[in-house]
Scaffold this motif. Structure first.
Motif, PDB file in Angstrom:
ATOM      1  N   GLU A 170       0.841  -1.212   0.000  1.00  0.00           N
ATOM      2  CA  GLU A 170       0.000   0.000   0.000  1.00  0.00           C
ATOM      3  C   GLU A 170       0.875   1.260   0.000  1.00  0.00           C
ATOM      4  O   GLU A 170       0.631   2.195  -0.760  1.00  0.00           O
ATOM      5  CB  GLU A 170      -0.917   0.021   1.235  1.00  0.00           C
ATOM      6  CG  GLU A 170      -1.785   1.264   1.231  1.00  0.00           C
ATOM      7  CD  GLU A 170      -2.603   1.489   2.503  1.00  0.00           C
ATOM      8  OE1 GLU A 170      -2.171   1.047   3.592  1.00  0.00           O
ATOM      9  OE2 GLU A 170      -3.668   2.119   2.394  1.00  0.00           O
ATOM     10  N   ALA A 171       1.903   1.265   0.889  1.00  0.00           N
ATOM     11  CA  ALA A 171       2.778   2.444   0.985  1.00  0.00           C
ATOM     12  C   ALA A 171       3.544   2.656  -0.322  1.00  0.00           C
ATOM     13  O   ALA A 171       3.625   3.781  -0.838  1.00  0.00           O
ATOM     14  CB  ALA A 171       3.750   2.278   2.150  1.00  0.00           C
ATOM     15  N   LEU A 172       4.090   1.567  -0.870  1.00  0.00           N
ATOM     16  CA  LEU A 172       4.862   1.689  -2.111  1.00  0.00           C
ATOM     17  C   LEU A 172       3.948   2.069  -3.277  1.00  0.00           C
ATOM     18  O   LEU A 172       4.312   2.881  -4.135  1.00  0.00           O
ATOM     19  CB  LEU A 172       5.599   0.377  -2.402  1.00  0.00           C
ATOM     20  CG  LEU A 172       6.741   0.067  -1.421  1.00  0.00           C
ATOM     21  CD1 LEU A 172       7.170  -1.396  -1.521  1.00  0.00           C
ATOM     22  CD2 LEU A 172       7.941   0.977  -1.679  1.00  0.00           C
ATOM     23  N   GLY A 173       2.742   1.482  -3.302  1.00  0.00           N
ATOM     24  CA  GLY A 173       1.779   1.785  -4.378  1.00  0.00           C
ATOM     25  C   GLY A 173       1.352   3.236  -4.323  1.00  0.00           C
ATOM     26  O   GLY A 173       1.302   3.924  -5.350  1.00  0.00           O
ATOM     27  N   ALA A 174       1.065   3.731  -3.105  1.00  0.00           N
ATOM     28  CA  ALA A 174       0.655   5.131  -2.959  1.00  0.00           C
ATOM     29  C   ALA A 174       1.799   6.043  -3.405  1.00  0.00           C
ATOM     30  O   ALA A 174       1.585   7.014  -4.142  1.00  0.00           O
ATOM     31  CB  ALA A 174       0.281   5.419  -1.505  1.00  0.00           C
ATOM     32  N   ALA A 175       3.023   5.704  -2.977  1.00  0.00           N
ATOM     33  CA  ALA A 175       4.178   6.539  -3.351  1.00  0.00           C
ATOM     34  C   ALA A 175       4.335   6.559  -4.871  1.00  0.00           C
ATOM     35  O   ALA A 175       4.579   7.615  -5.466  1.00  0.00           O
ATOM     36  CB  ALA A 175       5.443   6.014  -2.684  1.00  0.00           C
TER      37      ALA A 175
END
Ligand code: 5GP
Ligand code: MN
Length: 323
Positions: A170-175
């Motif tokens: 989720e964090a990498l996708g959002a970034a």
């Protein structure tokens, strides 16, 4: 995990004047998630401010804007807390927060208190910024370049620039999506993680010099004092990265740093893979996350070093037994 934003969206839609709050001693996630929410709410036609008690630290000043206010500019019909796990961390802003008729909370700390009408809390979220970003997507809220920068700063901060064990898809996708909106992630990361005044490095070197390894090198503990700030020409905010230096020592599972700040003693705790530092912080009246936690202690420094060293060594032996 599915997060239900419907009540939050309902309250935001009805409200006209909104105050946003975050934890005292703000970091990039606190400022980034609160600032992004404020900007987007304004673009939706709301009157909104992020209320703060103390000035934003210098290293985050490039992200600060006219969305910050030291005094409530109006009587709010909605208070929203972001990156805030307990009402105590509102410090002097408690009365204004509770003065609004409705209160919402978007957070990623383990929930220990019921201080709001509506909560969206998920400790599996790497940053409060991930929740704010998801809320924006559910609401179809506007995200301009500056808002995207704030969200990126929030997520990059709490994942230690995508290195900590909370870094998930989720964090990498959002970034990735935020970078896709045209922001300059390299410049943001340089400003956040690679630009320090020399006094900060001097303070770090003092902290490293007096560090003590415990539990056969699996723990490390150090401190800094008001006198150290004077000696290095530093401010207390320049001590924020000391804990990262301690944590980076090879073989160390868990690090503790005690810092004198504003007449109090602040404990920061970090771990890498196994020690539950939240429970260590909780034993001193604090809290936080499994791998990053803190507390404010009411005891002399030498006693605190002993007590924290003991509690950390106990948690390290529990975690060795679990492995
Ligand atoms: P830091 O060490 O960066 O100040 O804090 C790390 C994390 O520990 C924060 O994100 C916050 O969740 C938690 N934390 C720090 N200080 C306190 C405190 O005094 N009380 C509580 N409940 N949590 C804290
Ligand atoms: Mn956070």
């Amino acid at each position: 995990m599915t997060r239900d934003y419907s009540d939050i969206i309902g309250h935001i839609t009805e409200a006209e004047k909104i105050l946003i709050f975050t934890h005292a001693n703000m970091d990039g996630d606190a400022l980034g998630s609160a600032g992004a929410l404020c900007r987007s709410l304004r673009q939706m036609g709301k009157e909104a401010f992020v209320l703060i008690e103390k000035p934003c630290p210098e290293y985050l000043a490039f992200l600060a804007d006219d969305y910050l206010s030291f005094a409530p500019p109006f009587k709010a019909d909605l208070s929203i807390a972001v990156d805030l796990g307990s009402a105590g961390r509102l410090e002097g802003l408690k009365d204004v927060f509770f003065g609004a008729p409705k209160r919402l909370c978007l957070d990623h700390h383990i929930r220990t208190e019921d201080f709001c009408e509506v909560f969206v809390v998920d400790p599996a979220a790497a940053a409060a910024g991930c929740l704010v970003y998801e809320l924006f997507k559910k609401m179809g809220a506007p995200i301009d370049a500056r808002t995207a920068e704030l969200l990126f700063a929030a997520i990059a901060t709490d994942t230690g620039s995508f290195r900590y064990s909370n870094t998930n898809s989720e964090a990498l996708g959002a970034a990735a999506e935020l970078v896709g909106m045209g922001i300059d992630s390299a410049s943001l990361c340089t400003a956040l993680f690679d630009s320090f005044p020399i006094c900060q490095l001097k303070l770090e070197s003092l902290i490293v010099e007096r560090a003590e390894l415990i539990s056969g090198g699996r723990g490390i503990i150090s401190y800094c004092t008001e006198e150290d700030y004077r000696a290095c020409g530093a401010l207390p905010e320049h001590s924020e990265t000391g804990i990262d230096r301690l944590r980076s020592v090879m073989g160390v599972e868990s690090a503790a740093l005690l810092r004198e700040r504003d007449g109090a003693l602040k404990l920061s705790l970090r771990s890498k893979t196994c020690a539950d530092v939240r429970s260590v912080a909780a034993s001193f009246g604090g809290g936080g996350h499994l791998r990053a936690a803190g507390a404010t202690l009411d005891m002399p420094l030498d006693e605190a070093l002993k007590e924290v060293g003991k509690a950390l060594a106990e948690e390290l032996s529990r975690c060795a037994a679990r492995d």
